[in-house]
Design an enzyme around this catalytic site. Sequence first.
Site, PDB file in Angstrom:
ATOM      1  N   GLU A 155       0.854  -1.186   0.000  1.00  0.00           N
ATOM      2  CA  GLU A 155       0.000   0.000   0.000  1.00  0.00           C
ATOM      3  C   GLU A 155       0.890   1.235   0.000  1.00  0.00           C
ATOM      4  O   GLU A 155       1.879   1.299   0.741  1.00  0.00           O
ATOM      5  CB  GLU A 155      -0.892   0.002   1.238  1.00  0.00           C
ATOM      6  N   GLU A 160      -2.508  11.518   3.257  1.00  0.00           N
ATOM      7  CA  GLU A 160      -3.570  11.382   4.250  1.00  0.00           C
ATOM      8  C   GLU A 160      -3.497  12.579   5.182  1.00  0.00           C
ATOM      9  O   GLU A 160      -2.416  13.121   5.445  1.00  0.00           O
ATOM     10  CB  GLU A 160      -3.402  10.115   5.079  1.00  0.00           C
TER      11      GLU A 160
END
Length: 277
Positions: A155, A160
């Site tokens: 990932e 974020e």
Amino acid sequence: MHTTRKRRLVALTVAGAAAIALGAGPVLQGADPANAASGDVVWSQDFDGAAGSAPDRSAWTNETGGGGWGNNELEDYTDSRDNSALDGQGNLIITAKRGADGSYTSARLTTQGKYTPRYGRVEARIQIPRGQGIWPAFWMLGSDLPQVGWPNSGEVDVMENVGYEPATVHGTVHGPGYSGGQGITSSYQHPQGWSFADTFHTFAVDWKPGSITWSVDGVAYKTVTPADTGGNPWVFDKPFFIVLNLAVGGSWPGYPDGTTQFPQQMKIDYVRVIDNS
């Protein structure tokens, strides 16, 4: 993300997992991935279209459902245009809403099975939302996810933000032996200390064989290579798919409180993959 286990991952059929470097799927008119030169845009989603319409279905799928997504999140992801739609001004709007009963809805869009780049500068121009318990993300997952599971799939979290850190964004990789709270991570502070929600910013990774470099508005702030995995496998030299989502609540961001206003919107001007070979 560097939380415990982050998201419930829906195993979809992955067509084109054997796509060539820089992938297959919708490309910017005039750009040929097979003949791309360094600097060419080989795939682009500019979100032009009528207000209220869905994003390009040849590129994006709405994942749906709730259940916390592995992170104790509160939202239920829907395919409703109330939660994901073009605004008629060249943006995709992902909207998190609170219902009269106190429940939350939002959207999560993925290119799984439709576009799976391998390498390139993967970037998006985004104006993030704001508020306690609000969690926008722009990220990628290995296209072999249905076969090998997470975190073996790998990932890459391009960007974020958790609402209680308005001037900070995070970039992280997760893989076997360095996942969840042990993800390899770094953060970038707004140079003026302002909230990233105030305006659009460009979030990117330059992804090459054996390296991933994060940047914000062209300023690089972190590079990860196989030497950083502590002897664990490097799982990033293969196709990945792209994800955009806006979560509400969770173990990392915490939960909305009396200061959190709804609806909140994540505005995406474009997503591009650029040949950086």
